[in-house]
Design an enzyme around this catalytic site. Structure first.
Site, PDB file in Angstrom:
ATOM      1  N   ARG A   4     -28.479  36.002  19.381  1.00 41.09           N
ATOM      2  CA  ARG A   4     -27.677  36.273  18.177  1.00 41.09           C
ATOM      3  C   ARG A   4     -27.965  37.671  17.650  1.00 41.09           C
ATOM      4  NH1 ARG A   4     -30.567  33.172  13.113  1.00 41.09           N
ATOM      5  NH2 ARG A   4     -32.719  33.394  13.779  1.00 41.09           N
ATOM      6  N   ASP A  60     -24.619  29.173  18.070  1.00 36.50           N
ATOM      7  CA  ASP A  60     -23.430  29.836  17.529  1.00 36.50           C
ATOM      8  C   ASP A  60     -23.610  31.337  17.356  1.00 36.50           C
ATOM      9  OD1 ASP A  60     -24.959  30.114  15.173  1.00 36.50           O
ATOM     10  OD2 ASP A  60     -24.058  28.354  14.237  1.00 36.50           O
ATOM     11  N   ARG A  64     -32.170  45.402  11.522  1.00 36.86           N
ATOM     12  CA  ARG A  64     -33.613  45.550  11.729  1.00 36.86           C
ATOM     13  C   ARG A  64     -33.915  46.853  12.458  1.00 36.86           C
ATOM     14  NH1 ARG A  64     -36.416  40.513  14.396  1.00 36.86           N
ATOM     15  NH2 ARG A  64     -35.430  41.185  16.345  1.00 36.86           N
ATOM     16  N   ARG A  83     -40.640  43.651  24.750  1.00 36.97           N
ATOM     17  CA  ARG A  83     -41.508  42.499  24.526  1.00 36.97           C
ATOM     18  C   ARG A  83     -42.239  42.146  25.811  1.00 36.97           C
ATOM     19  NH1 ARG A  83     -37.818  39.570  20.733  1.00 36.97           N
ATOM     20  NH2 ARG A  83     -35.986  40.889  20.511  1.00 36.97           N
ATOM     21  N   ASP A  99     -41.897  36.189  23.980  1.00 36.81           N
ATOM     22  CA  ASP A  99     -40.752  37.031  23.653  1.00 36.81           C
ATOM     23  C   ASP A  99     -40.831  37.571  22.227  1.00 36.81           C
ATOM     24  OD1 ASP A  99     -40.187  34.074  23.469  1.00 36.81           O
ATOM     25  OD2 ASP A  99     -38.510  34.796  22.261  1.00 36.81           O
TER      26      ASP A  99
END
Length: 502
Positions: free
Chosen positions: A102, A134, A185, A192, A264
């Site tokens: 997302r 979603d 962000r 990662r 992650d």
């Protein structure tokens, strides 16, 4: 992962100067994608100081075109947003393909000092990695990440930052309909451990990814050879281990519980990332768990250093073919680096604990600290409040400490502590002031965060704005903020849980 040509529905000139080095150099770990049009976007909060620090124009961000970028409805004219691919161990179980389910990496910006950062959107709609979800996010969890990440930054803890939260005007269904939102962000990168876990399985991507990560976060290592003893990949592993050991020590020092320490969510940069089910402890309790999905307590407060070391072992496994020519040599080298984690972590933690009780940065009073922690655990003492109360005790104001720890139980320890301070030449007044500079007065107390997010979900941003002001000034005592210093009532604390928001 083959790139998918899905250009943004529309572009905007509100922001400019984007680069895409990760997508350009490692295209197989990205998919070009676009956000979903927001029906009625409304800016809830904008981090103007961060925007200025990044060299962004605040008025442009507040414009309709700027908000369209921040919500994912449009992309900057010089950017091609992508969803990034990665693997990961979630609660110890390996998932071969996770990725940004997302999120969209809008691109990379350089601040006025030349530092490169990512701008990523969270909650902008489904991607090829949504795995049946979603792809959306809701107001409460996005404001939680904004609030806590900015609090962590104010506390001096390496972290991703939050630029904005935009309400979408779309209801998102969780336990019921909730107002949707998108977080913007900022991170030094979104690389990662999970990125490496995917790349090593693709094979030819591993060394280019490692070199990219080194160039971006540890550029001095590029001068080292790619093979032989002390090669750049061994030093790379050492650097990541060091940064992560320092990071988790800082979490422990402020009572922060991440809640979902999957590989992650372990960065190569050493920044804290993903504030889903996070919380702060009130009562000192190594077994404290807040996340609704952590039923086994894997990521409990006191387990965090061990879990972090486990995650770093998974990272080391991905680098084995780069650190030495044979498997046996590689395992020996990686094991030696990993074995240094405990000493690194303890050094950072002990130095921090020493400063919290007013002693030298070089830790020398192990038994004294151990006994204080035992005393705090026995009486479920407030973690944040205890250290501030100790400073007040030095100022001749014993009341705050007596409210936390019974004097008949604390008096012997206090006598030993004062003797240790005297032995190290610490006078009461300057020691108390030094303690106040490292021990926050305000943290994002769980009950205050909860009430602020509930109000914001109902359309009232006032409590959130005030709490944000408080936690981004964690050391500044103000009379009007006194209610933010107290722990949650027991009836709240005993049943409080956090949720990922997915």
């Amino acid at each position: 992962m083959a790139a998918h040509d899905s250009s943004p529905a529309r572009t905007s000139t509100a922001l400019a100067g984007f680069e895409s080095t990760f997508a350009d150099e490692l295209s197989r770990l990205t998919v070009a994608w676009q956000g979903v049009e927001a029906p009625d976007p409304r800016l809830l909060v904008l981090n103007e100081p961060l925007a200025v620090a990044l060299g962004l124009d605040v008025e442009s961000l507040r414009s309709d075109d700027g908000i369209a970028i921040l919500v994912g409805s449009a992309a900057p004219a010089d950017a091609t947003p992508v969803a990034t691919a990665y693997s990961g161990h979630q609660f110890g179980n390996y998932a071969q393909l996770l990725g940004d389910g997302r999120a969209l990496l809008i691109g990379e910006l350089r601040d006025p000092a030349g530092n490169r950062v990512d701008l990523q959107l969270k909650g902008s709609g489904p991607t090829p990695f949504s795995r049946g979800g979603d792809g959306f996010a809701v107001v409460g969890p996005m404001l939680r990440e904004y609030l806590v990440s900015e609090a962590m930054h104010a506390l001096g803890i390496p972290t991703t930052r939050s630029l904005s939260v935009v309400a979408t005007g779309r209801d998102v269904h969780r336990s019921g309909p909730e107002p949707g939102a998108v977080l913007a962000r900022v991170a030094s990168s979104h690389l990662r451990v999970g990125t490496f876990e995917l790349a090593v399985r693709v094979g030819e991507l591993l060394q280019p990814l490692a070199d990219y990560a080194i160039a971006r976060h540890y550029p001095d290592l590029l001068e080292l050879p790619v093979s032989g003893g002390g090669n750049r990949y061994v030093k790379f592993l050492e650097e990541v281990v060091e940064r992560q050991a320092a990071l988790v020590a800082r979490w422990m020092l402020v009572g922060f519980v991440h809640g979902v320490m999957n590989t992650d969510n372990t960065t190569i940069s050493g920044e804290t990332i993903d504030y889903g089910p996070c919380a702060f402890i009130d009562a000192f309790d190594p077994a404290a768990v807040f996340s609704s999905i952590d039923s086994g307590g894997r990521y409990a407060f006191g387990n965090q250093p061990g879990v972090l070391k486990w995650n770093l072992a998974r990272f080391a496994e991905t680098l084995l073919q780069l650190v030495a020519p044979t498997p046996d040599e590689a395992v020996a080298v990686a094991t030696a680096v990993l074995s240094s984690f405990d000493a690194r972590y303890k050094q950072h933690l002990n130095a921090g604990l020493s400063a919290k009780v007013g002693l030298a940065d070089t830790f020398v009073e192990h038994d004294l600290i151990d006994d204080l922690l035992a005393l705090m655990g026995e009486h479920r003492a407030d973690w944040t409040g205890t250290f501030r109360a100790l400073a007040e005790d030095l100022r001749g104001r014993p009341g705050p400490l007596d409210e936390i720890l019974p004097r008949e139980r604390s008096a012997p320890w206090i006598a030993r502590w004062r003797a240790a301070l005297a032995e190290h030449g610490r006078d009461d007044a300057s020691t108390a002031d030094a303690m106040d500079r490292v021990n926050p007065l305000y943290i994002p107390r769980n009950h205050r965060v909860d009430e602020a997010l509930r109000a914001a979900t109902d359309g009232d941003m006032g409590p959130f704005d005030e709490l944000l002001d408080v936690v981004t000034h964690p050391f500044d005592r103000r009379v009007e903020w006194v209610r933010y210093t107290t722990p949650a009532p027991e009836e709240f604390a005993s049943s409080f849980q956090t949720f990922c928001g997915t």
